[in-house]
Design a protein around this motif. Sequence first.
Motif, mmCIF file in Angstrom:
data_model
loop_
_atom_site.group_PDB
_atom_site.id
_atom_site.type_symbol
_atom_site.label_atom_id
_atom_site.label_comp_id
_atom_site.label_asym_id
_atom_site.label_seq_id
_atom_site.Cartn_x
_atom_site.Cartn_y
_atom_site.Cartn_z
ATOM 1 N N ALA A 64 13.224 -5.877 6.092
ATOM 2 C CA ALA A 64 12.204 -6.921 6.195
ATOM 3 C C ALA A 64 12.849 -8.280 6.442
ATOM 4 O O ALA A 64 12.401 -9.047 7.306
ATOM 5 N N LEU A 65 13.923 -8.579 5.725
ATOM 6 C CA LEU A 65 14.599 -9.863 5.883
ATOM 7 C C LEU A 65 15.285 -9.972 7.241
ATOM 8 O O LEU A 65 15.294 -11.041 7.854
ATOM 9 N N GLN A 124 1.149 0.700 7.252
ATOM 10 C CA GLN A 124 2.397 0.169 7.798
ATOM 11 C C GLN A 124 3.558 0.549 6.883
ATOM 12 O O GLN A 124 3.386 0.669 5.673
ATOM 13 N N PRO A 125 4.757 0.684 7.444
ATOM 14 C CA PRO A 125 5.928 0.923 6.610
ATOM 15 C C PRO A 125 6.093 -0.221 5.603
ATOM 16 O O PRO A 125 5.681 -1.357 5.869
ATOM 17 N N PHE A 126 6.699 0.066 4.470
ATOM 18 C CA PHE A 126 6.867 -0.934 3.420
ATOM 19 C C PHE A 126 7.574 -2.182 3.934
ATOM 20 O O PHE A 126 7.188 -3.295 3.625
ATOM 21 N N TYR A 127 8.641 -1.996 4.729
ATOM 22 C CA TYR A 127 9.398 -3.161 5.201
ATOM 23 C C TYR A 127 8.521 -4.081 6.050
ATOM 24 O O TYR A 127 8.638 -5.293 5.996
ATOM 25 N N GLU A 128 7.614 -3.492 6.824
ATOM 26 C CA GLU A 128 6.731 -4.295 7.668
ATOM 27 C C GLU A 128 5.671 -5.004 6.829
ATOM 28 O O GLU A 128 5.323 -6.156 7.102
ATOM 29 N N GLN A 129 5.166 -4.345 5.804
ATOM 30 C CA GLN A 129 4.211 -4.989 4.901
ATOM 31 C C GLN A 129 4.854 -6.193 4.221
ATOM 32 O O GLN A 129 4.255 -7.266 4.142
ATOM 33 N N GLN A 181 0.861 -1.184 0.000
ATOM 34 C CA GLN A 181 0.000 0.000 0.000
ATOM 35 C C GLN A 181 0.892 1.227 0.000
ATOM 36 O O GLN A 181 1.745 1.386 0.872
ATOM 37 N N ARG A 182 0.708 2.081 -0.984
ATOM 38 C CA ARG A 182 1.592 3.226 -1.147
ATOM 39 C C ARG A 182 0.914 4.574 -0.909
ATOM 40 O O ARG A 182 1.463 5.597 -1.277
ATOM 41 N N ASN A 183 -0.237 4.604 -0.296
ATOM 42 C CA ASN A 183 -0.877 5.891 -0.038
ATOM 43 C C ASN A 183 -0.262 6.538 1.198
ATOM 44 O O ASN A 183 0.396 5.898 1.993
#
Length: 90
Positions: A64-65, A19-24, A12-14
Amino acid sequence: MISEITKQITIQRNNGKVQPFYEQIRRQLYRMIETETLKKGACLPNISALSKNLNVNYRTIKSALELLEKDGAIHCEPNKRAVVAWSGKS
C-alpha cells in the motif's frame, strides 16, 4: 497518532468480490491525505505498527505504501517512516 489513523481505516474481510487489503488501505490513506486528515510533512506510523494494529501482513502495508509513493502522495526512505509529500488542498 497510530490509533487515530488505524481507527479511520476499515478493511472488508469477506470472501466476496472486494478489493485486496493493500488497495483498501492505499485508498483510505490517500483519502486522508486528500482531505488533509494527514497533512503535508506528517509522518505515518511504521510498517510494523500499522500491520499489527490493522491485523494484516507486513507485506500488505508495504504494498500500500509503495503505491502511495508511486502516486506521489508520500515519500519513503529506507529505515525511516513514510512522510506525507503533499497536501490535498494545495
